[in-house]
Design an enzyme around this catalytic site. Structure first.
Site, PDB file in Angstrom:
ATOM      1  N   GLU A  34       0.840  -1.207   0.000  1.00 58.80           N
ATOM      2  CA  GLU A  34       0.000   0.000   0.000  1.00 58.80           C
ATOM      3  C   GLU A  34       0.868   1.248   0.000  1.00 58.80           C
ATOM      4  OE1 GLU A  34      -3.092   0.087  -1.117  1.00 58.80           O
ATOM      5  OE2 GLU A  34      -3.692  -1.283   0.482  1.00 58.80           O
ATOM      6  N   THR A  36       2.810   2.086  -2.234  1.00 64.72           N
ATOM      7  CA  THR A  36       4.105   1.743  -2.828  1.00 64.72           C
ATOM      8  C   THR A  36       4.116   2.018  -4.324  1.00 64.72           C
ATOM      9  OG1 THR A  36       3.238  -0.494  -2.919  1.00 64.72           O
ATOM     10  CG2 THR A  36       4.848  -0.046  -1.205  1.00 64.72           C
ATOM     11  N   GLY A 127     -13.410   3.087  -1.181  1.00 65.38           N
ATOM     12  CA  GLY A 127     -11.991   2.864  -1.461  1.00 65.38           C
ATOM     13  C   GLY A 127     -11.742   1.576  -2.229  1.00 65.38           C
ATOM     14  N   ASP A 175      -4.612   0.871  -9.288  1.00 62.10           N
ATOM     15  CA  ASP A 175      -6.044   0.589  -9.442  1.00 62.10           C
ATOM     16  C   ASP A 175      -6.388   0.271 -10.890  1.00 62.10           C
ATOM     17  OD1 ASP A 175      -5.932   1.364  -6.855  1.00 62.10           O
ATOM     18  OD2 ASP A 175      -7.032   3.236  -7.104  1.00 62.10           O
ATOM     19  N   TYR A 225      -3.698  12.439   0.418  1.00 63.54           N
ATOM     20  CA  TYR A 225      -2.994  11.532  -0.487  1.00 63.54           C
ATOM     21  C   TYR A 225      -1.844  12.277  -1.176  1.00 63.54           C
ATOM     22  CZ  TYR A 225      -2.334   8.052  -4.163  1.00 63.54           C
ATOM     23  OH  TYR A 225      -1.797   7.116  -5.009  1.00 63.54           O
TER      24      TYR A 225
HETATM   25  C1  GLA Z   1      -5.244   4.728  -4.129  1.00 63.84           C
HETATM   26  C2  GLA Z   1      -4.490   5.087  -5.405  1.00 63.84           C
HETATM   27  C3  GLA Z   1      -3.476   4.004  -5.766  1.00 63.84           C
HETATM   28  C4  GLA Z   1      -2.579   3.650  -4.579  1.00 63.84           C
HETATM   29  C5  GLA Z   1      -3.409   3.412  -3.309  1.00 63.84           C
HETATM   30  C6  GLA Z   1      -2.553   3.241  -2.093  1.00 63.84           C
HETATM   31  O1  GLA Z   1      -6.041   3.611  -4.348  1.00 63.84           O
HETATM   32  O2  GLA Z   1      -5.385   5.279  -6.471  1.00 63.84           O
HETATM   33  O3  GLA Z   1      -2.705   4.419  -6.881  1.00 63.84           O
HETATM   34  O4  GLA Z   1      -1.607   4.628  -4.371  1.00 63.84           O
HETATM   35  O5  GLA Z   1      -4.329   4.480  -3.076  1.00 63.84           O
HETATM   36  O6  GLA Z   1      -1.792   2.087  -2.182  1.00 63.84           O
END
Ligand code: GLA
Length: 394
Positions: A34, A36, A127, A175, A225
Site C-alpha cells: 500500500e 508503494t 476505497g 487501481d 494523499y
Molecule cells: C489509491 C491510489 C493508488 C494507490 C493506493 C494506495 O487507491 O489510487 O494508486 O496509491 O491508493 O496504495
C-alpha cells in the site's frame, strides 16, 4: 439488478428499443503493498466481483448522452464529442468524458456519438476504486463501440492520466492496472517501476477474504494523499543526493537503515520507511503465498497495517478499530486496511466456517466504539474489464 432490468432502464431513459451492448469493469482490493505504487515499489491487488456496468448504443450525431443509475438526480447529461473539457458542473460524467477525451487525443477514432447507461455496485466512497472502474469500463466500451482494439497497458496508462491530469488526483497505477488486467481467482504482483507483473493463484485453503467497510467516507482523501506523495518525493530527493536511485522502491531495508539519516525531516523519514519496508513485505508475501505458508502471509498483512498506522499515518480510528477487532477473532490469518486509507475498507482472511461468528463479533466491537456499524462483503476474485457477451455472466 440483472441484465434485463438494466436493459429496461436503458430503454426507459433513452427511449430506444434496440438491444444495447454491455461492458463490465470490476473494482479492486489490494492484498498488500500500500502506497508503494507511486514510490516505484510492488503492489499485490486483485479485481473483485463488484464493479461498473456500461450499456451502450451508437447515435447518428456526435453527441454523447450519459446516465448513471447511481446518480439519478443528475439525470441525462448530454455533451458533444468535440467538447470534452473538464467541468465541475458535469459531476460524475467527468470520468467517462476524461477517458473519451484522452482516447481521442491518442488518435483513436470517434466517428459518432453514443447513449451510455452506467450502473455500479461498488459501495460509494469505500476505497474499492469505483473511479478507476468507470474509467476502464469506458475504455472497453469505446473499443466495442468503435470496433478498435487498444493495447491494454496503454489503456491502463490512459486511465491513470485521466485521474492525474483531468481529475487532479495524483494517484499511482495500481487501481487501473488491477482492473484492466485482473484474472479470476488470481492476484497480480506488479512492479510499478517496470510494469512487469505475474499472476499468483489465491489459494487460501480453508480461508476466505472478507471485505469490511468502515462506512466512514474518505473525505479529504485527495489532499492527504497528495501530501503523502510529496513527503515521499522529498525523502527521495534527500537520498538521491547520496545514492544513485530512481525511486524508494530501489532500496532494501538494510540500505534504508544505513542511509536514512540523509533524510532531513523526521516525518519524511517515517513515510519513506513505510514505503521501503512495505515494498519488501510485498515481495516476501508472494513468496510465502506460493510456498503455502499462510501464517507467514497473514503476519506480513498485519505488519503492513501497523506500518500504515504508525509510519504512514493513513488509517484513523475507524480502520484501526475494525482491523484490531478482526485480529482478536479466532480463525483470522491476517487483516489490514486496503486502498488509500483515511476511511474506506479493510480486508481480513478468515476461516470459512467461522465467518459468521467473525462478522458478529467484529460488528459488536466496532459499533460500541464507533457508534455505527460496518458492512461486510464476501469477495470473489473476478476477471478484468471486458464486454459481457452473455447475460448469464451478470
Ligand atoms: C489509491 C491510489 C493508488 C494507490 C493506493 C494506495 O487507491 O489510487 O494508486 O496509491 O491508493 O496504495
Amino acid at each position: 439488478m440483472d441484465f434485463h432490468q438494466l436493459q429496461q432502464n436503458f430503454e426507459r431513459i433513452f427511449q430506444r428499443k434496440e438491444e444495447p451492448r454491455m461492458f463490465f469493469a470490476p473494482g479492486r482490493i489490494n492484498l498488500i503493498g500500500e502506497h508503494t505504487d507511486y514510490n516505484g515499489g510492488h503492489v499485490f491487488p486483485a479485481s473483485i466481483s463488484f464493479g461498473t456496468y456500461a450499456l451502450v448504443l451508437p447515435r447518428e450525431d456526435r453527441n454523447l448522452r450519459f446516465y448513471s443509475m447511481n446518480f439519478p438526480e443528475v439525470g441525462v447529461r448530454s455533451v458533444s464529442l468535440d467538447e470534452l473539457d473538464y467541468k465541475d458542473s458535469d459531476q460524475w460524467t467527468n470520468y467517462p468524458k476524461g477517458m473519451i477525451k484522452l482516447w481521442k487525443e491518442n488518435g483513436s477514432p470517434t466517428p459518432f456519438g453514443a447513449d451510455i447507461l452506467y450502473y455500479g455496485n461498488i459501495p460509494n466512497g469505500a476505497g474499492l476504486s469505483s473511479s478507476a472502474s468507470i474509467e476502464l469500463v469506458t475504455g472497453v466500451m469505446l473499443e466495442g463501440l468503435y470496433d478498435t482494439a487498444m493495447d491494454r497497458i496503454q489503456m491502463i496508462k490512459l486511465a491513470q492520466r485521466v485521474e492525474n491530469e483531468y481529475i487532479g488526483v495524483n494517484s499511482g497505477i495500481m487501481d487501473q492496472f488491477a482492473i484492466g488486467m485482473g484474472k479470476k481467482d488470481h492476484a497480480i504482483l506488479l512492479d510499478c517501476q517496470s510494469l512487469t507483473y505475474e499472476y499468483a493463484p489465491i489459494e487460501l485453503d480453508q480461508h476466505t477474504i472478507v471485505i469490511m467497510n468502515t462506512n466512514k467516507r474518505r473525505e479529504l482523501a485527495g489532499s492527504k494523499y497528495n501530501e503523502r506523495r510529496s513527503e515521499c518525493e522529498r525523502a527521495l530527493s534527500d537520498l538521491q543526493k547520496k545514492l544513485s536511485i530512481q525511486s524508494l522502491g530501489d532500496l532494501t531495508e538494510e540500505q534504508f537503515e544505513a542511509h536514512k539519516h540523509f533524510i532531513q525531516n523526521d516525518i519524511d523519514r517515517k513515510r519513506a520507511k513505510h514505503a521501503i519496508y512495505e515494498n519488501q513485505r510485498t515481495i516476501k508475501a508472494l513468496a510465502e503465498l506460493n510456498a503455502g505458508n499462510l501464517e507467514e502471509f497473514g503476519a506480513l498483512i498485519n505488519a503492513s497495517h501497523r506500518s500504515l498506522q504508525q509510519d504512514y499515518e493513513v488509517t484513523g480510528i475507524e480502520l484501526d478499530t475494525l482491523v484490531e477487532a478482526a485480529w482478536d477473532q479466532d480463525g483470522v490469518l491476517g487483516a489490514r486496511m486496503t486502498g488509500a486509507g483515511f476511511g474506506g475498507c479493510a480486508i481480513a482472511i478468515v476461516e470459512k466456517q467461522l465467518v459468521s461468528t467473525f462478522e458478529k463479533n467484529v460488528n459488536e466491537t466496532y459499533q460500541s466504539k464507533i457508534g455505527y456499524v460496518p458492512t461486510f462483503y464476501k469477495a470473489s476474485i473476478h476477471d478484468g474489464a471486458t464486454e459481457l457477451l452473455n447475460e448469464g455472466s451478470l
